[in-house]
Design a protein around this motif. Structure first.
Motif, mmCIF file in Angstrom:
data_model
loop_
_atom_site.group_PDB
_atom_site.id
_atom_site.type_symbol
_atom_site.label_atom_id
_atom_site.label_comp_id
_atom_site.label_asym_id
_atom_site.label_seq_id
_atom_site.Cartn_x
_atom_site.Cartn_y
_atom_site.Cartn_z
ATOM 1 N N TYR A 176 29.508 45.205 46.317
ATOM 2 C CA TYR A 176 30.882 44.730 46.172
ATOM 3 C C TYR A 176 31.446 44.267 47.516
ATOM 4 O O TYR A 176 31.993 43.167 47.637
ATOM 5 C CB TYR A 176 31.774 45.829 45.577
ATOM 6 C CG TYR A 176 33.228 45.424 45.531
ATOM 7 C CD1 TYR A 176 33.744 44.681 44.479
ATOM 8 C CD2 TYR A 176 34.086 45.757 46.587
ATOM 9 C CE1 TYR A 176 35.071 44.269 44.462
ATOM 10 C CE2 TYR A 176 35.417 45.346 46.579
ATOM 11 C CZ TYR A 176 35.904 44.607 45.519
ATOM 12 O OH TYR A 176 37.212 44.191 45.507
ATOM 13 N N ALA B 42 33.522 39.065 43.759
ATOM 14 C CA ALA B 42 33.282 40.489 44.015
ATOM 15 C C ALA B 42 33.823 41.327 42.849
ATOM 16 O O ALA B 42 33.151 42.254 42.369
ATOM 17 C CB ALA B 42 33.946 40.904 45.327
ATOM 18 N N LYS B 43 35.009 40.983 42.371
ATOM 19 C CA LYS B 43 35.579 41.739 41.257
ATOM 20 C C LYS B 43 34.792 41.489 39.963
ATOM 21 O O LYS B 43 34.621 42.415 39.159
ATOM 22 C CB LYS B 43 37.060 41.405 41.090
ATOM 23 C CG LYS B 43 37.907 42.044 42.202
ATOM 24 C CD LYS B 43 39.326 41.511 42.265
ATOM 25 C CE LYS B 43 40.173 41.976 41.111
ATOM 26 N NZ LYS B 43 41.625 41.676 41.358
ATOM 27 N N GLY C 57 32.008 43.751 40.258
ATOM 28 C CA GLY C 57 32.465 45.118 39.991
ATOM 29 C C GLY C 57 32.577 45.379 38.497
ATOM 30 O O GLY C 57 32.108 46.412 37.990
#
Lengths: 201, 201
Positions: free
Chosen positions: A96, A107-108, A111
């Motif tokens: 992440y 990145a999210k 995640g």
């Protein structure tokens, strides 16, 4: 003026962190905010608090085993107990942070995919290969991800983020900070929403 | 057919138990139920779980000191931090059970008055004299209360109720059981309400 994001701390091994991750961005967006995701290593945090993983606490561990899937059912969210639980979340957390500075949206997305792989499908994301497989579904290169997980800069970043979280008072997952005001627990997202609405009470 | 009461376990020294006590009877009543109050000694329960009082847990203790009055403000409920906190709740719990079998309504009125004295006014209800003073405001004889607190039958009753709670899985305060389904924490009263409405999900 753009208002500051709300801070969303969690451990990828936390079922309540997973459930909160399904709601936090929509919740923030309703109030013109974004959520900054900050994965941390609860095992490291517990060295400060002396707390133990819930699974090791008599009675409370049994309760959590019943409550987490019940909470997921109430939300209509996929949930399985992974065979490996709890796990070290060094690999998914490093992945992440590796993506974060270059592309927060990606990145999210990673995640979310990692949480879904772990609590939606029971895959052991503590394994670097599994984290890389999940990243590959987002178009990232497996080899590139595996190399990033060993970069000293990324290792240091996760350590620093976890230390900063402890310094900010974070002791559990999920833990949300709105304009300096802390809220612990998935079941406090209603309070987070009301705080965003009213600016405090 | 009268439906079974919901079970409301708490410790008189628990701020979240106090906040729940302000809502539990109204909540139960909305669904044609009553709430059976069951004070317990969390200190004894903690011998089973190995947990510590929240005040002794780094970071988490600080959070609770901030969160409990914040939760009370949100409810518009009186709240002070008693100078003596946490306390032994043997005296108020025994006083409750002493009244319970003869007059449950009066026992609950005493429970409310004890919570109000402790978290509303900061009075140290661990002291038998203070518990007796609070009972006297309900028309009970001080000497009668003080004598009851030393009755072997009452001592045994509190011990048995605490043991039964542990056997039922209770590890914290408040802890509510609805038709066998457990809910821990003041912030889960919304779930309790929904369970009463729907019969489960």
């Amino acid at each position: 003026m753009t208002r500051a994001p709300i801070l969303f701390y969690f451990d990828f091994s936390s079922p309540y962190g997973y459930l909160a991750s399904l709601e936090i961005d929509t919740l923030a967006g309703r109030h013109g905010r974004s959520a900054a995701w900050r994965p941390i290593l609860l095992g490291v945090v517990m060295r400060t608090t002396g707390m133990r993983p819930l699974t090791e606490v008599p009675l409370k561990g049994d309760y959590m085993r019943r409550d987490a899937p019940r909470s997921a059912r109430r939300m209509g969210a996929p949930f399985v107990w992974p065979a490996a639980f709890p796990i070290s979340t060094v690999a998914p957390s490093r992945a992440y942070y590796w993506l974060l500075d270059a592309d927060e949206a990606k990145a999210k997305a990673l995640g979310r995919a990692l949480f879904r792989a772990y609590f939606g499908e029971g895959r052991d994301i503590s394994q670097a290969e599994v984290t890389a497989d999940v990243a590959a579904t987002l178009g990232l290169g497996r080899g590139e991800v595996l190399a990033a997980l060993q970069e000293q800069r990324i290792k240091d970043r996760l350590r620093a983020e976890t230390e900063a979280a402890v310094a900010a008072g974070v002791f559990g997952s999920p833990y949300v900070i709105v304009d300096g005001e802390p809220f612990w627990g998935h079941d406090r997202l209603g309070d987070v929403e009301r705080w965003l609405e009213t600016g405090g009470w």
